[in-house]
Design a protein around this motif. Structure first.
Motif, PDB file in Angstrom:
ATOM      1  N   PRO A   1      -8.712  25.041  26.728  1.00  0.00           N
ATOM      2  CA  PRO A   1      -8.508  25.253  28.005  1.00  0.00           C
ATOM      3  C   PRO A   1      -7.559  26.601  28.183  1.00  0.00           C
ATOM      4  O   PRO A   1      -6.958  27.140  27.236  1.00  0.00           O
ATOM      5  CB  PRO A   1      -7.226  23.999  28.121  1.00  0.00           C
ATOM      6  CG  PRO A   1      -6.697  23.740  26.802  1.00  0.00           C
ATOM      7  CD  PRO A   1      -7.707  24.168  25.740  1.00  0.00           C
ATOM      8  N   PRO A   2      -7.761  26.922  29.388  1.00  0.00           N
ATOM      9  CA  PRO A   2      -6.916  28.322  29.485  1.00  0.00           C
ATOM     10  C   PRO A   2      -5.542  28.004  29.162  1.00  0.00           C
ATOM     11  O   PRO A   2      -4.851  27.174  29.515  1.00  0.00           O
ATOM     12  CB  PRO A   2      -7.132  28.621  31.160  1.00  0.00           C
ATOM     13  CG  PRO A   2      -8.071  27.661  31.513  1.00  0.00           C
ATOM     14  CD  PRO A   2      -8.331  26.517  30.709  1.00  0.00           C
ATOM     15  N   THR A   3      -4.689  29.224  28.420  1.00  0.00           N
ATOM     16  CA  THR A   3      -3.497  28.931  28.084  1.00  0.00           C
ATOM     17  C   THR A   3      -2.538  28.725  29.257  1.00  0.00           C
ATOM     18  O   THR A   3      -2.681  29.476  30.289  1.00  0.00           O
ATOM     19  CB  THR A   3      -2.958  30.185  27.351  1.00  0.00           C
ATOM     20  OG1 THR A   3      -3.195  31.231  28.032  1.00  0.00           O
ATOM     21  CG2 THR A   3      -3.660  30.305  25.870  1.00  0.00           C
ATOM     22  N   GLY A   4      -1.452  27.815  28.989  1.00  0.00           N
ATOM     23  CA  GLY A   4      -0.455  27.717  30.034  1.00  0.00           C
ATOM     24  C   GLY A   4      -0.919  26.982  30.936  1.00  0.00           C
ATOM     25  O   GLY A   4       0.012  26.729  32.137  1.00  0.00           O
ATOM     26  N   GLN A   5      -2.220  26.252  31.384  1.00  0.00           N
ATOM     27  CA  GLN A   5      -2.593  25.685  32.457  1.00  0.00           C
ATOM     28  C   GLN A   5      -3.111  24.200  32.229  1.00  0.00           C
ATOM     29  O   GLN A   5      -4.116  23.975  31.606  1.00  0.00           O
ATOM     30  CB  GLN A   5      -3.735  26.272  32.866  1.00  0.00           C
ATOM     31  CG  GLN A   5      -3.557  27.796  33.510  1.00  0.00           C
ATOM     32  CD  GLN A   5      -4.572  28.297  34.350  1.00  0.00           C
ATOM     33  OE1 GLN A   5      -5.685  27.561  34.754  1.00  0.00           O
ATOM     34  NE2 GLN A   5      -4.338  29.673  34.522  1.00  0.00           N
ATOM     35  N   THR A   6      -2.093  23.378  32.285  1.00  0.00           N
ATOM     36  CA  THR A   6      -2.302  21.827  32.005  1.00  0.00           C
ATOM     37  C   THR A   6      -1.780  21.008  33.122  1.00  0.00           C
ATOM     38  O   THR A   6      -0.749  21.512  33.816  1.00  0.00           O
ATOM     39  CB  THR A   6      -1.678  21.259  30.735  1.00  0.00           C
ATOM     40  OG1 THR A   6      -0.248  21.686  30.550  1.00  0.00           O
ATOM     41  CG2 THR A   6      -2.422  21.980  29.405  1.00  0.00           C
TER      42      THR A   6
ATOM     43  N   LEU B   1      -1.185  23.858  22.319  1.00  0.00           N
ATOM     44  CA  LEU B   1      -0.751  25.021  21.925  1.00  0.00           C
ATOM     45  C   LEU B   1      -1.295  26.063  22.267  1.00  0.00           C
ATOM     46  O   LEU B   1      -2.577  26.170  22.784  1.00  0.00           O
ATOM     47  CB  LEU B   1      -0.880  24.763  20.040  1.00  0.00           C
ATOM     48  CG  LEU B   1      -0.210  23.752  19.367  1.00  0.00           C
ATOM     49  CD1 LEU B   1      -0.339  23.738  17.906  1.00  0.00           C
ATOM     50  CD2 LEU B   1       1.320  24.028  19.568  1.00  0.00           C
ATOM     51  N   GLN B   2      -0.708  27.185  22.197  1.00  0.00           N
ATOM     52  CA  GLN B   2      -1.135  28.483  22.509  1.00  0.00           C
ATOM     53  C   GLN B   2      -0.751  29.479  21.617  1.00  0.00           C
ATOM     54  O   GLN B   2       0.233  29.579  21.177  1.00  0.00           O
ATOM     55  CB  GLN B   2      -0.988  28.850  23.949  1.00  0.00           C
ATOM     56  CG  GLN B   2       0.474  28.953  24.343  1.00  0.00           C
ATOM     57  CD  GLN B   2       0.468  29.086  25.975  1.00  0.00           C
ATOM     58  OE1 GLN B   2      -0.099  29.514  26.401  1.00  0.00           O
ATOM     59  NE2 GLN B   2       1.755  28.553  26.506  1.00  0.00           N
TER      60      GLN B   2
END
Length: 186
Positions: A33-38, A154-155
């Protein structure tokens, strides 16, 4: 018990050792997933992951300390590092495997995120430090077939503490850790 790298990681590590470059995943497309987007529900699910520790374990050591303590044996370790593989993706697609790099020395840089990129001491330390390949494994010891970004939220840049069995390969200056639990403040 001997820990084996999957063939892709073994080839990458071998090739990088020959070229003198830092150990990293190459040829792997960015995935997950795009980082920081949940979403809020995804965030709750990530925190409930059976592979995630709720509290930080004591006694975490650096990648350099771990490599010095392991020698050519496989031992239980608790190590700390940051998810980073330089200009390449630190995450292996379709499996819970990712790369850790050495953290800056304690107190050095006062937690400035750009410090390490601009400090000759930190650059030299990072270049000489081992990398760690973290493999999240199930109860049967098989790598979980889900990207670590999805499985654990994680990212790149996250500080992670991994608890598991590790071995060190001095020829490629890399630690392989098979673990069922990690801690990340994210």
């Amino acid at each position: 018990m001997m820990i084996r790298n999957n063939s892709r990681i073994g080839l990458v590590l071998g090739g990088l050792a020959i070229s003198g470059l830092s150990v990293c995943f190459t040829g792997c497309p960015q995935s997950g997933p795009p980082t920081g987007q949940t979403s809020a529900s995804e965030s709750r699910q990530l925190k409930a992951s059976p592979y995630r520790l709720k509290t930080s374990p004591d006694g975490a050591i650096s990648l350099t300390e771990a490599s010095e303590n392991l020698g050519d044996e496989t031992k239980a370790v608790t190590l700390v590092g940051k998810i980073d593989a330089g200009e390449f993706s630190a995450f292996e697609p379709d499996q819970a495997t990712f790369m850790l790099s050495e953290l800056p020395a304690d107190g050095h840089g006062n937690d400035d995120p750009d410090h390490e990129d601009n400090c000759p001491f930190c650059k030299r330390r990072a270049a000489n430090a081992p990398k760690a390949i973290i493999q999240i494994v199930d109860a049967d010891g098989k790598i979980v077939p889900t990207d670590a970004q999805t499985l654990l939220g994680l990212q790149k840049g996250d500080r992670v503490i991994a608890v598991g069995n590790a071995s060190y390969d001095a020829t490629v200056n890399a630690i392989t850790v098979q673990c069922q639990k990690i801690y990340s403040g994210t």
